[in-house]
Scaffold this active site. Structure first.
Site, PDB file in Angstrom:
ATOM      1  N   GLU A   1      30.824  97.500 -11.219  1.00  0.00           N
ATOM      2  CA  GLU A   1      32.205  97.871 -11.256  1.00  0.00           C
ATOM      3  C   GLU A   1      32.705  99.296 -11.752  1.00  0.00           C
ATOM      4  OE1 GLU A   1      34.069  94.495 -13.065  1.00  0.00           O
ATOM      5  OE2 GLU A   1      34.069  93.045 -11.154  1.00  0.00           O
TER       6      GLU A   1
ATOM      7  N   GLU B   1      12.624  84.956 -16.678  1.00  0.00           N
ATOM      8  CA  GLU B   1      12.780  85.334 -18.248  1.00  0.00           C
ATOM      9  C   GLU B   1      11.827  85.163 -19.126  1.00  0.00           C
ATOM     10  OE1 GLU B   1      14.794  82.123 -20.883  1.00  0.00           O
ATOM     11  OE2 GLU B   1      16.103  82.271 -19.198  1.00  0.00           O
TER      12      GLU B   1
END
Length: 276
Positions: free
Chosen positions: A84, A115
């Site tokens: 954004e 992860e």
């Protein structure tokens, strides 16, 4: 090895112990009440957040970049915030970079074991040319994600600034960070589901970090998005209104100057003000 039993994000929320017996309204009310506590928890970390803002802004001013690193929900929030920044502040797509363990596919489909790999994110950092001028922001609700630990350690090895965002005061990320932002939101309504309160807290923190850094980097005029990219009808209208508000120009003049300035709002404002 992380002692998961000691982490608040893994503990049980007694208020929701009987959630499977509640009505839909009761479930919504309970989650809403729990969510109300998040902003207060974030308040306790504002000084650390401010330090993070300054570190990120300093890096941008010196030609560095911001790297968000995470897995699962944390990683997706980093990718979201990074994506954004270009349309909102007119920076290039490689100014703020979101890296998620497991790569691009993990943003859309769960790859939970990614992860656990210390090098999962480091490989991507190397591909993007991470260097000592950049900032590494490690995102992990529990603070236990090995991929984030590995990324912070790699960044530190290059003398880059490191920031961690986690939701446990005993987070394993604390000793790996120059700036540790820790917001303990307590047990989740659904045990261990850190996409809930912990995710909300991380989103709030990322909003503050990127907004604060961009403001201090000079990408706004007051609270106006002076470098927003007007790429659709709504945003072109907003750009014209911003120019009018800042300069007192008519909408027709604002539109003309915006076009002359190649749709750069700040340049259009400067052109009008220079003739005043």
């Amino acid at each position: 090895m992380t002692d998961f039993n000691s982490l608040k994000t893994e503990s049980r929320n007694l208020k929701s112990a009987d959630i499977d017996k509640m009505s839909a309204l009761e479930i919504a009310q309970l989650i809403n009440e729990e969510d109300k506590t998040v902003a207060f928890a974030v308040t306790e970390a504002l000084e650390s957040i401010a330090r993070g803002i300054d570190a990120m802004a300093d890096a941008l001013k010196n030609g560095g970049r911001i790297f968000y690193i995470g897995a699962g929900t944390s990683g997706r929030l980093g990718v979201l915030d990074a994506s954004e920044c270009p349309p909102t502040y007119g920076v290039s797509a490689d100014t703020v970079i979101g890296i998620i363990a497991g790569g691009r596919d993990a943003a859309f489909e769960s790859i939970e074991d990614a992860e656990d790999d210390f090098d999962s994110c480091v490989k991507q950092m190397k591909e993007k040319g991470f260097c000592g001028k950049d900032v590494c922001v490690g995102l992990s609700a529990s603070g236990s994600a090995n991929c984030v630990k590995g990324a912070l350690q790699y960044a530190a090895s290059l003398s880059a600034k490191t920031i961690s965002v986690s939701c446990n005061h005993n987070s394993p990320l604390l000793p790996l960070s120059d700036i540790a932002i820790t917001v303990e939101v307590g047990p989740e309504v659904i045990n261990g589901s850190t996409r809930m309160k912990a995710g909300t807290a991380q989103k709030m923190i990322l909003n503050m970090l990127s907004t604060g850094a961009m403001v201090r980097f000079g990408r706004t005029r007051g609270n106006y998005m002076a470098y927003m990219i007007p790429s659709n009808i709504k945003l072109v209208d907003r750009a014209i209104r911003i120019i009018c508000a800042k300069t007192g120009a008519t909408p027709e003049r604002a539109k003309a100057e915006l076009e002359k300035a190649g749709n750069v709002i700040a340049d259009a404002i400067d052109a009008i003000e220079a003739e005043a």
